[in-house]
Every structure is written in structure tokens, then in C-alpha cells.
Scaffold this motif. Structure first.
Motif, PDB file in Angstrom:
ATOM      1  N   ASP A 153       6.827  -7.546   5.157  1.00 53.55           N
ATOM      2  CA  ASP A 153       5.793  -7.678   4.129  1.00 53.55           C
ATOM      3  C   ASP A 153       4.832  -6.488   4.082  1.00 53.55           C
ATOM      4  OD1 ASP A 153       4.756  -8.337   6.632  1.00 53.55           O
ATOM      5  OD2 ASP A 153       3.272  -9.710   5.790  1.00 53.55           O
ATOM      6  N   ALA A 154       4.985  -5.497   4.946  1.00 57.48           N
ATOM      7  CA  ALA A 154       4.087  -4.333   4.981  1.00 57.48           C
ATOM      8  C   ALA A 154       4.425  -3.371   3.839  1.00 57.48           C
ATOM      9  CB  ALA A 154       4.189  -3.619   6.320  1.00 57.48           C
ATOM     10  N   ARG A 155       3.415  -3.005   3.089  1.00 56.11           N
ATOM     11  CA  ARG A 155       3.568  -2.044   1.992  1.00 56.11           C
ATOM     12  C   ARG A 155       2.514  -0.961   2.186  1.00 56.11           C
ATOM     13  NH1 ARG A 155       7.334  -4.895   1.736  1.00 56.11           N
ATOM     14  NH2 ARG A 155       8.130  -6.136   0.027  1.00 56.11           N
ATOM     15  N   LEU A 156       2.961   0.275   2.380  1.00 53.24           N
ATOM     16  CA  LEU A 156       2.037   1.376   2.645  1.00 53.24           C
ATOM     17  C   LEU A 156       1.803   2.218   1.405  1.00 53.24           C
ATOM     18  CD1 LEU A 156       3.219   2.754   6.101  1.00 53.24           C
ATOM     19  CD2 LEU A 156       1.816   0.764   5.581  1.00 53.24           C
ATOM     20  N   GLU A 157       0.576   2.722   1.306  1.00 49.08           N
ATOM     21  CA  GLU A 157       0.230   3.743   0.330  1.00 49.08           C
ATOM     22  C   GLU A 157      -0.342   4.906   1.113  1.00 49.08           C
ATOM     23  OE1 GLU A 157      -2.015   3.175  -3.600  1.00 49.08           O
ATOM     24  OE2 GLU A 157      -3.514   4.115  -2.286  1.00 49.08           O
ATOM     25  N   ILE A 158       0.325   6.053   1.018  1.00 46.38           N
ATOM     26  CA  ILE A 158      -0.135   7.276   1.669  1.00 46.38           C
ATOM     27  C   ILE A 158      -0.672   8.166   0.555  1.00 46.38           C
ATOM     28  CG2 ILE A 158       0.466   9.217   3.155  1.00 46.38           C
ATOM     29  CD1 ILE A 158       2.888   6.358   2.971  1.00 46.38           C
ATOM     30  N   ARG A 159      -1.897   8.624   0.711  1.00 42.94           N
ATOM     31  CA  ARG A 159      -2.571   9.357  -0.368  1.00 42.94           C
ATOM     32  C   ARG A 159      -3.242  10.592   0.223  1.00 42.94           C
ATOM     33  NH1 ARG A 159      -4.559   8.040  -5.581  1.00 42.94           N
ATOM     34  NH2 ARG A 159      -3.445   6.063  -5.474  1.00 42.94           N
ATOM     35  N   ALA A 160      -3.123  11.752  -0.460  1.00 40.92           N
ATOM     36  CA  ALA A 160      -3.740  12.993   0.025  1.00 40.92           C
ATOM     37  C   ALA A 160      -4.213  13.835  -1.152  1.00 40.92           C
ATOM     38  CB  ALA A 160      -2.748  13.786   0.869  1.00 40.92           C
ATOM     39  N   HIS A 161      -5.226  14.656  -0.886  1.00 39.72           N
ATOM     40  CA  HIS A 161      -5.737  15.588  -1.899  1.00 39.72           C
ATOM     41  C   HIS A 161      -6.431  16.768  -1.217  1.00 39.72           C
ATOM     42  CE1 HIS A 161      -9.172  12.881  -1.161  1.00 39.72           C
ATOM     43  NE2 HIS A 161      -9.886  13.998  -1.275  1.00 39.72           N
ATOM     44  N   LYS A 211      -7.294   9.656  12.596  1.00 40.75           N
ATOM     45  CA  LYS A 211      -8.002   8.513  13.172  1.00 40.75           C
ATOM     46  C   LYS A 211      -7.198   7.263  12.842  1.00 40.75           C
ATOM     47  CE  LYS A 211     -12.497  10.634  13.079  1.00 40.75           C
ATOM     48  NZ  LYS A 211     -13.816  10.686  12.507  1.00 40.75           N
ATOM     49  N   TYR A 212      -6.685   6.634  13.887  1.00 39.63           N
ATOM     50  CA  TYR A 212      -5.932   5.385  13.735  1.00 39.63           C
ATOM     51  C   TYR A 212      -6.941   4.242  13.813  1.00 39.63           C
ATOM     52  CZ  TYR A 212      -2.048   8.512  14.818  1.00 39.63           C
ATOM     53  OH  TYR A 212      -1.142   9.542  14.814  1.00 39.63           O
ATOM     54  N   LYS A 213      -7.193   3.602  12.696  1.00 42.17           N
ATOM     55  CA  LYS A 213      -8.244   2.591  12.625  1.00 42.17           C
ATOM     56  C   LYS A 213      -7.740   1.180  12.917  1.00 42.17           C
ATOM     57  CE  LYS A 213     -11.139   5.240   9.549  1.00 42.17           C
ATOM     58  NZ  LYS A 213     -12.334   5.264  10.356  1.00 42.17           N
ATOM     59  N   ARG A 214      -6.501   0.904  12.558  1.00 40.62           N
ATOM     60  CA  ARG A 214      -5.902  -0.402  12.850  1.00 40.62           C
ATOM     61  C   ARG A 214      -4.392  -0.258  12.858  1.00 40.62           C
ATOM     62  NH1 ARG A 214      -9.285  -1.770   8.758  1.00 40.62           N
ATOM     63  NH2 ARG A 214     -10.038  -3.437  10.082  1.00 40.62           N
ATOM     64  N   PRO A 215      -3.712  -1.112  13.601  1.00 40.22           N
ATOM     65  CA  PRO A 215      -2.252  -1.013  13.664  1.00 40.22           C
ATOM     66  C   PRO A 215      -1.606  -1.320  12.320  1.00 40.22           C
ATOM     67  CG  PRO A 215      -3.064  -2.854  14.996  1.00 40.22           C
ATOM     68  CD  PRO A 215      -4.247  -2.179  14.420  1.00 40.22           C
ATOM     69  N   GLY A 269      -3.315  -2.773   1.004  1.00 43.35           N
ATOM     70  CA  GLY A 269      -4.672  -2.578   0.514  1.00 43.35           C
ATOM     71  C   GLY A 269      -5.731  -2.390   1.582  1.00 43.35           C
ATOM     72  N   GLU A 270      -5.374  -2.451   2.860  1.00 45.20           N
ATOM     73  CA  GLU A 270      -6.336  -2.323   3.948  1.00 45.20           C
ATOM     74  C   GLU A 270      -6.224  -0.935   4.577  1.00 45.20           C
ATOM     75  OE1 GLU A 270      -7.709  -5.001   7.791  1.00 45.20           O
ATOM     76  OE2 GLU A 270      -5.811  -5.431   6.819  1.00 45.20           O
ATOM     77  N   LEU A 271      -7.371  -0.237   4.700  1.00 43.15           N
ATOM     78  CA  LEU A 271      -7.371   1.117   5.278  1.00 43.15           C
ATOM     79  C   LEU A 271      -6.986   1.056   6.750  1.00 43.15           C
ATOM     80  CD1 LEU A 271      -7.985   4.139   4.860  1.00 43.15           C
ATOM     81  CD2 LEU A 271     -10.335   3.635   5.574  1.00 43.15           C
ATOM     82  N   CYS A 272      -5.958   1.810   7.123  1.00 45.42           N
ATOM     83  CA  CYS A 272      -5.450   1.811   8.502  1.00 45.42           C
ATOM     84  C   CYS A 272      -5.584   3.150   9.197  1.00 45.42           C
ATOM     85  CB  CYS A 272      -3.980   1.392   8.519  1.00 45.42           C
ATOM     86  SG  CYS A 272      -3.716  -0.285   7.927  1.00 45.42           S
ATOM     87  N   THR A 273      -5.429   4.239   8.458  1.00 40.97           N
ATOM     88  CA  THR A 273      -5.392   5.569   9.061  1.00 40.97           C
ATOM     89  C   THR A 273      -6.069   6.560   8.125  1.00 40.97           C
ATOM     90  OG1 THR A 273      -3.258   4.963  10.022  1.00 40.97           O
ATOM     91  CG2 THR A 273      -3.846   7.292  10.085  1.00 40.97           C
ATOM     92  N   THR A 274      -6.873   7.451   8.694  1.00 40.89           N
ATOM     93  CA  THR A 274      -7.472   8.539   7.922  1.00 40.89           C
ATOM     94  C   THR A 274      -7.140   9.853   8.606  1.00 40.89           C
ATOM     95  OG1 THR A 274      -9.583   8.457   9.107  1.00 40.89           O
ATOM     96  CG2 THR A 274      -9.386   7.093   7.117  1.00 40.89           C
ATOM     97  N   ALA A 275      -7.162  10.924   7.845  1.00 39.63           N
ATOM     98  CA  ALA A 275      -6.852  12.230   8.420  1.00 39.63           C
ATOM     99  C   ALA A 275      -7.553  13.339   7.652  1.00 39.63           C
ATOM    100  CB  ALA A 275      -5.346  12.476   8.407  1.00 39.63           C
TER     101      ALA A 275
END
Length: 159
Positions: free
Chosen positions: A101-109, A91-95, A128-134
Motif C-alpha cells: 500500500d506504500a505510494r511514494l512521491e519523490i520531488r526535487a527542484h 534527513k530521514y524523518k520517518r521509516p 502524503g506523509e513527509l518521510c525524507t528531506t534532502a
């Protein structure tokens, strides 16, 4: 949080290691690195314009790759085996910008295991802003098969 050591780091492309996502020597790759944070595996990554879809926007396929690779490292580290993604629902929630200046954190469990299938969740946040869930389903090979057929090496963390 501890850095996960890439067990294939000394292998060359000629030896069969040229992963688009995690090989540090792949000139077109993402060069992802991973950390263990409790039950999660985390990657910090800075996008650039080479990976954009629309103007200054990270391509959705690259986001899928970031999530898929992070999930694979969860299986490698937590289950000490390999396998393959059998389902990936994003689910792409925001671009996500590809600006400096973009810094991503990809997290999975892993949420649950059903026989050889790991049901997993993953997220991408940007600054720090949620952009994508899977949600993912990952088929895990038996450890012996992973070692014999896929040359799996143990994934350890730095002490």
C-alpha cells in the motif's frame, strides 16, 4: 503535469544504457519515470521488499538513490545538461514501508545557481506523509561537454 520522455529509452545495455535508477530493462533496477510539475521534477514509485533494509522498511541507500536520480533529472530537463552530485545531505524523518500500500512521491527542484553549481532541495512523501528531506549540490557540465563526452540527449516532455 507532463511526463518527461527518457531520451535513452531505445538504447540497450550493450550501447551503454543500464541505469540502476531509470533504465526500464534493468532487471534489478528501480525503473523510475519522471514528470515535470512547474519548477519541480516528480517521480511516483512503489517500493517492494527487494529494496528493504530492516523488515518491511525501505533501505536508506535506496531513498538516497531515488532523491539523487530525481535531482539529476531536474538538471537534465531544466538545464539541458548533465553533471554529478557533489553533496547530498539527507534527513530521514520517518521509516518508509515496503508494503503493497506504500505510494511514494519523490520531488526535487533547483533553489539557486552559483556558477556551475545547482543548489537543490528534494523530498520523499509516502501516502502524503513527509518521510525524507534532502539538500543537494549538483555540478553541471557545460552543455557542449555533456553532449561530446557524455552523449547527452535533450530531455523533452510529452505534449
Amino acid at each position: 503535469m507532463k511526463r518527461i520522455i527518457n531520451p535513452y529509452i531505445g538504447m540497450s545495455e550493450a550501447e551503454g544504457y543500464n541505469c540502476f535508477a531509470c533504465a526500464p530493462h534493468n532487471p534489478h533496477g528501480l525503473k523510475m519515470e519522471f514528470y515535470e510539475d512547474g519548477d519541480d521534477v516528480v517521480c511516483y514509485w512503489i517500493p517492494n521488499s527487494h529494496y528493504q533494509g530492516w523488515t518491511d522498511t525501505l533501505h536508506g541507500g535506496i531513498q538516497a538513490t531515488l532523491i539523487d536520480e530525481t535531482a539529476g533529472w531536474v538538471i537534465a530537463r531544466k538545464m539541458q545538461t548533465t553533471g554529478m552530485t557533489t553533496n547530498l545531505n539527507i534527513k530521514y524523518k520517518r521509516p518508509i514501508p515496503t508494503t503493497p500500500d506504500a505510494r511514494l512521491e519523490i520531488r526535487a527542484h533547483i533553489c539557486t545557481m552559483k556558477r556551475n553549481f545547482a543548489l537543490m532541495e528534494a523530498t520523499i512523501t509516502c501516502n502524503g506523509e513527509l518521510c525524507t528531506t534532502a539538500e543537494l549540490t549538483f555540478f553541471c557540465f557545460p552543455q557542449e561537454k555533456a553532449k561530446e563526452e557524455f552523449h547527452f540527449l535533450p530531455y523533452e516532455v510529452e505534449e
